[in-house]
Write a protein that holds these residues in place. Structure first.
Motif, PDB file in Angstrom:
ATOM      1  N   UNK A 222       0.833  -1.204   0.000  1.00  0.00           N
ATOM      2  CA  UNK A 222       0.000   0.000   0.000  1.00  0.00           C
ATOM      3  C   UNK A 222       0.862   1.246   0.000  1.00  0.00           C
ATOM      4  N   UNK A 223       0.477   2.222  -0.811  1.00  0.00           N
ATOM      5  CA  UNK A 223       1.107   3.544  -0.818  1.00  0.00           C
ATOM      6  C   UNK A 223       0.022   4.583  -0.583  1.00  0.00           C
ATOM      7  N   UNK A 224       0.247   5.460   0.396  1.00  0.00           N
ATOM      8  CA  UNK A 224      -0.653   6.598   0.587  1.00  0.00           C
ATOM      9  C   UNK A 224       0.055   7.852   0.097  1.00  0.00           C
ATOM     10  N   UNK A 225      -0.676   8.692  -0.620  1.00  0.00           N
ATOM     11  CA  UNK A 225      -0.106   9.926  -1.153  1.00  0.00           C
ATOM     12  C   UNK A 225      -1.070  11.093  -0.944  1.00  0.00           C
ATOM     13  N   UNK A 226      -0.484  12.284  -0.784  1.00  0.00           N
ATOM     14  CA  UNK A 226      -1.251  13.510  -0.558  1.00  0.00           C
ATOM     15  C   UNK A 226      -1.167  14.390  -1.798  1.00  0.00           C
ATOM     16  N   UNK A 227      -2.187  15.192  -2.069  1.00  0.00           N
ATOM     17  CA  UNK A 227      -2.074  16.154  -3.162  1.00  0.00           C
ATOM     18  C   UNK A 227      -1.116  17.281  -2.792  1.00  0.00           C
ATOM     19  N   UNK A 228      -0.433  17.828  -3.784  1.00  0.00           N
ATOM     20  CA  UNK A 228       0.420  19.000  -3.552  1.00  0.00           C
ATOM     21  C   UNK A 228      -0.151  20.236  -4.224  1.00  0.00           C
ATOM     22  N   UNK A 229      -1.179  20.046  -5.030  1.00  0.00           N
ATOM     23  CA  UNK A 229      -1.888  21.149  -5.675  1.00  0.00           C
ATOM     24  C   UNK A 229      -3.377  20.906  -5.496  1.00  0.00           C
ATOM     25  N   UNK A 230      -4.222  21.917  -5.646  1.00  0.00           N
ATOM     26  CA  UNK A 230      -5.672  21.716  -5.496  1.00  0.00           C
ATOM     27  C   UNK A 230      -6.186  20.610  -6.421  1.00  0.00           C
ATOM     28  N   UNK A 231      -7.071  19.795  -5.892  1.00  0.00           N
ATOM     29  CA  UNK A 231      -7.617  18.658  -6.650  1.00  0.00           C
ATOM     30  C   UNK A 231      -8.786  19.119  -7.516  1.00  0.00           C
ATOM     31  N   UNK A 232      -8.524  20.053  -8.386  1.00  0.00           N
ATOM     32  CA  UNK A 232      -9.566  20.672  -9.193  1.00  0.00           C
ATOM     33  C   UNK A 232      -9.279  20.441 -10.679  1.00  0.00           C
ATOM     34  N   UNK A 233     -10.192  19.753 -11.351  1.00  0.00           N
ATOM     35  CA  UNK A 233     -10.161  19.557 -12.802  1.00  0.00           C
ATOM     36  C   UNK A 233      -8.824  18.989 -13.274  1.00  0.00           C
ATOM     37  N   UNK A 234      -8.365  17.938 -12.603  1.00  0.00           N
ATOM     38  CA  UNK A 234      -7.084  17.321 -12.940  1.00  0.00           C
ATOM     39  C   UNK A 234      -7.242  16.168 -13.932  1.00  0.00           C
ATOM     40  N   UNK A 235      -8.464  15.747 -14.180  1.00  0.00           N
ATOM     41  CA  UNK A 235      -8.696  14.606 -15.069  1.00  0.00           C
ATOM     42  C   UNK A 235      -8.947  15.102 -16.499  1.00  0.00           C
ATOM     43  N   UNK A 236      -9.426  14.228 -17.365  1.00  0.00           N
ATOM     44  CA  UNK A 236      -9.714  14.590 -18.751  1.00  0.00           C
ATOM     45  C   UNK A 236     -11.034  15.360 -18.787  1.00  0.00           C
ATOM     46  N   UNK A 237     -10.952  16.675 -18.588  1.00  0.00           N
ATOM     47  CA  UNK A 237     -12.171  17.481 -18.476  1.00  0.00           C
ATOM     48  C   UNK A 237     -12.847  17.691 -19.820  1.00  0.00           C
ATOM     49  N   UNK A 238     -12.209  17.248 -20.913  1.00  0.00           N
ATOM     50  CA  UNK A 238     -12.892  17.282 -22.208  1.00  0.00           C
ATOM     51  C   UNK A 238     -14.117  16.370 -22.192  1.00  0.00           C
ATOM     52  N   UNK A 239     -14.146  15.420 -21.257  1.00  0.00           N
ATOM     53  CA  UNK A 239     -15.286  14.504 -21.140  1.00  0.00           C
ATOM     54  C   UNK A 239     -16.349  15.034 -20.170  1.00  0.00           C
ATOM     55  N   UNK A 240     -16.130  16.222 -19.614  1.00  0.00           N
ATOM     56  CA  UNK A 240     -17.061  16.793 -18.640  1.00  0.00           C
ATOM     57  C   UNK A 240     -18.139  17.579 -19.376  1.00  0.00           C
ATOM     58  N   UNK A 241     -19.413  17.232 -19.184  1.00  0.00           N
ATOM     59  CA  UNK A 241     -20.479  17.984 -19.846  1.00  0.00           C
ATOM     60  C   UNK A 241     -20.432  19.460 -19.466  1.00  0.00           C
ATOM     61  N   UNK A 242     -20.792  20.307 -20.404  1.00  0.00           N
ATOM     62  CA  UNK A 242     -20.772  21.742 -20.155  1.00  0.00           C
ATOM     63  C   UNK A 242     -21.762  22.136 -19.070  1.00  0.00           C
ATOM     64  N   UNK A 243     -22.855  21.417 -18.992  1.00  0.00           N
ATOM     65  CA  UNK A 243     -23.889  21.698 -18.006  1.00  0.00           C
ATOM     66  C   UNK A 243     -24.347  20.398 -17.367  1.00  0.00           C
ATOM     67  N   UNK A 244     -24.820  20.432 -16.105  1.00  0.00           N
ATOM     68  CA  UNK A 244     -25.403  19.234 -15.500  1.00  0.00           C
ATOM     69  C   UNK A 244     -26.575  18.735 -16.343  1.00  0.00           C
ATOM     70  N   UNK A 245     -26.899  17.497 -16.182  1.00  0.00           N
ATOM     71  CA  UNK A 245     -27.966  16.868 -16.964  1.00  0.00           C
ATOM     72  C   UNK A 245     -29.214  16.708 -16.090  1.00  0.00           C
ATOM     73  N   UNK A 246     -30.112  17.707 -16.064  1.00  0.00           N
ATOM     74  CA  UNK A 246     -31.329  17.573 -15.249  1.00  0.00           C
ATOM     75  C   UNK A 246     -32.153  16.383 -15.719  1.00  0.00           C
ATOM     76  N   UNK A 247     -32.755  15.703 -14.805  1.00  0.00           N
ATOM     77  CA  UNK A 247     -33.537  14.519 -15.152  1.00  0.00           C
ATOM     78  C   UNK A 247     -34.697  14.409 -14.181  1.00  0.00           C
ATOM     79  N   UNK A 248     -35.754  13.691 -14.553  1.00  0.00           N
ATOM     80  CA  UNK A 248     -36.863  13.497 -13.618  1.00  0.00           C
ATOM     81  C   UNK A 248     -36.413  12.684 -12.404  1.00  0.00           C
ATOM     82  N   UNK A 249     -36.983  12.974 -11.260  1.00  0.00           N
ATOM     83  CA  UNK A 249     -36.635  12.242 -10.039  1.00  0.00           C
ATOM     84  C   UNK A 249     -37.890  11.663  -9.412  1.00  0.00           C
TER      85      UNK A 249
END
Length: 311
Positions: A222-249
C-alpha cells in the motif's frame, strides 16, 4: 516515461466520488509482479512451526523497500528500475494518480501487508482473525482527500482473505477505530483478483484485511499519497459535460442513460431511506470541489437546500 499519462474520464471520476474506489484488474504486467515479489523476498509456501511475528519481521528486514520520510515527493521515493517505480510509471497508473491527486503528489507512507496461513498462527498459539473495519485517517473535515493505492502482485483467491471494503462509506465523518464494531455490512466487497490488480481508495473508505485460510501467504503493498496542488479539474475534463444533466426524479417511467448525475445519485445497499440521502449531498459537495463549480447540483438536492427564498 515517454508515454503520456492516460487520464480518467468524468464518469470514472464520478464513480470514485460516489463510491470511494476504483479498481484496475490485471493492469500491472507479470514481469513487474514477479520483480516485486523477488524484491520483497516473499515466502509463498508455509513453513510449519514458524511464528507469525518472527516470520513477518524477517520479511520486512530483507525486503528491498526503501525507508522514506513522510512529505517527500512521490517521484523521488522509489529508485529507477525498481518494481514500484516501474508500476507508478505505467501510463494508466500515472494518469489515474494525476486525475485524483494531481501531477506531483506527496509521499505519505507505505507498508507491506502480509497475511499468513493457519500454520503460522498455530505455531504461536495465536488466533487467526480478520483485521477490524477502519478508516486510514483521523476524523477528517477537509474537502479533499488522500489517495491510497493497494497493489496485489499475485492472484488473490477468496480463501486468502483479500481486502474487504464497503463502497460509499468514505464521506462519513467518523472515529476511524470505532468502526471496528461494524462487520459484514450490506454491499461490502472482497478483493478476489488476478495478479497485477490495483485498488485505488479514498482515504476515508471503510476497509479491513480478511482472514487467510489458504495454504500460502497473501501479500499486498500500500502507498498513501497527498495532493500537492488543489484537486480541481485534474482529469480529462474534455469529457465533462458543459452543463449538468437535469432529469426526472422519483416518478420515472423510462430507463435513464449513465451520466455523472446518475452515478452520483446511485445508492449503496447499506443506505437507509433517510440518512442515506446525506450521502447524496456529500457527493455533490465533493463534486463541486473537484470541478471548481460551487453551483453544481444533481437531482435538485442542493438547489432545494440552498433556495434563497427559504432563507
Amino acid at each position: 516515461m515517454s508515454e503520456q499519462p492516460v487520464l480518467l474520464d468524468s464518469l470514472a471520476m464520478a464513480r470514485f466520488t460516489a463510491r470511494g474506489f476504483l479498481r484496475f484488474d490485471g493492469v500491472v504486467p507479470e514481469e513487474i509482479n514477479s520483480q516485486f515479489l523477488a524484491e520483497v523476498g516473499e515466502a509463498a509456501d508455509p513453513q510449519p512451526g514458524r511464528k507469525v511475528m518472527r516470520a513477518f519481521g524477517e520479511l520486512l528486514l530483507q525486503a528491498e523497500i526503501p525507508e522514506v520520510a513522510a512529505g517527500a515527493p512521490l517521484s523521488a521515493t522509489y529508485p529507477q528500475g525498481s518494481a514500484i517505480r516501474r508500476l507508478l510509471d505505467l501510463p494508466q497508473v500515472r494518469g489515474a494518480i494525476q486525475s485524483l491527486v494531481g501531477p506531483d503528489p506527496v509521499f505519505d507512507h507505505h507498508f507491506l501487508h502480509v497475511t499468513f496461513p493457519p500454520a503460522y498462527h498455530e505455531a504461536g498459539g495465536g488466533e487467526n482473525v480478520s483485521q477490524h473495519t477502519h478508516q486510514d485517517s483521523t476524523v477528517d473535515p477537509s474537502k479533499g482527500f488522500d489517495l491510497q493505492v493497494m497493489y496485489y502482485p499475485h492472484k488473490v483467491t477468496r480463501e486468502m482473505g483479500g481486502t474487504r471494503f464497503i463502497p460509499g462509506t468514505h464521506l462519513r465523518k467518523v472515529s476511524e477505530v470505532a468502526l471496528g464494531r461494524y462487520q459484514n455490512m450490506r454491499g461490502q466487497q472482497h478483493m478476489v483478483c488476478e495478479a497485477g490488480t490495483l485498488l485505488f481508495l479514498h482515504n476515508g473508505l471503510w476497509h479491513g484485511g480478511g482472514v487467510n485460510h489458504a495454504d500460502r501467504t497473501r501479500t499486498m503493498f500500500k502507498i498513501r499519497m497527498n495532493p500537492s496542488t488543489p484537486q480541481v479539474r485534474q482529469w480529462d475534463v474534455a469529457t465533462l459535460p458543459a452543463q449538468p444533466n437535469p432529469r426526472p426524479i422519483f416518478y420515472v417511467k423510462s430507463a435513464q442513460p449513465e451520466t455523472v448525475e446518475s452515478i452520483l445519485m446511485s445508492p449503496e445497499p447499506w443506505f437507509e431511506q433517510d440518512t442515506g440521502r446525506l450521502e447524496y449531498v456529500n457527493r455533490i459537495k465533493l463534486w463541486r470541489h473537484l470541478t471548481g463549480d460551487a453551483t453544481y447540483d444533481a437531482d435538485h438536492w442542493m438547489s432545494r437546500l440552498e433556495n434563497p427564498a427559504r432563507a
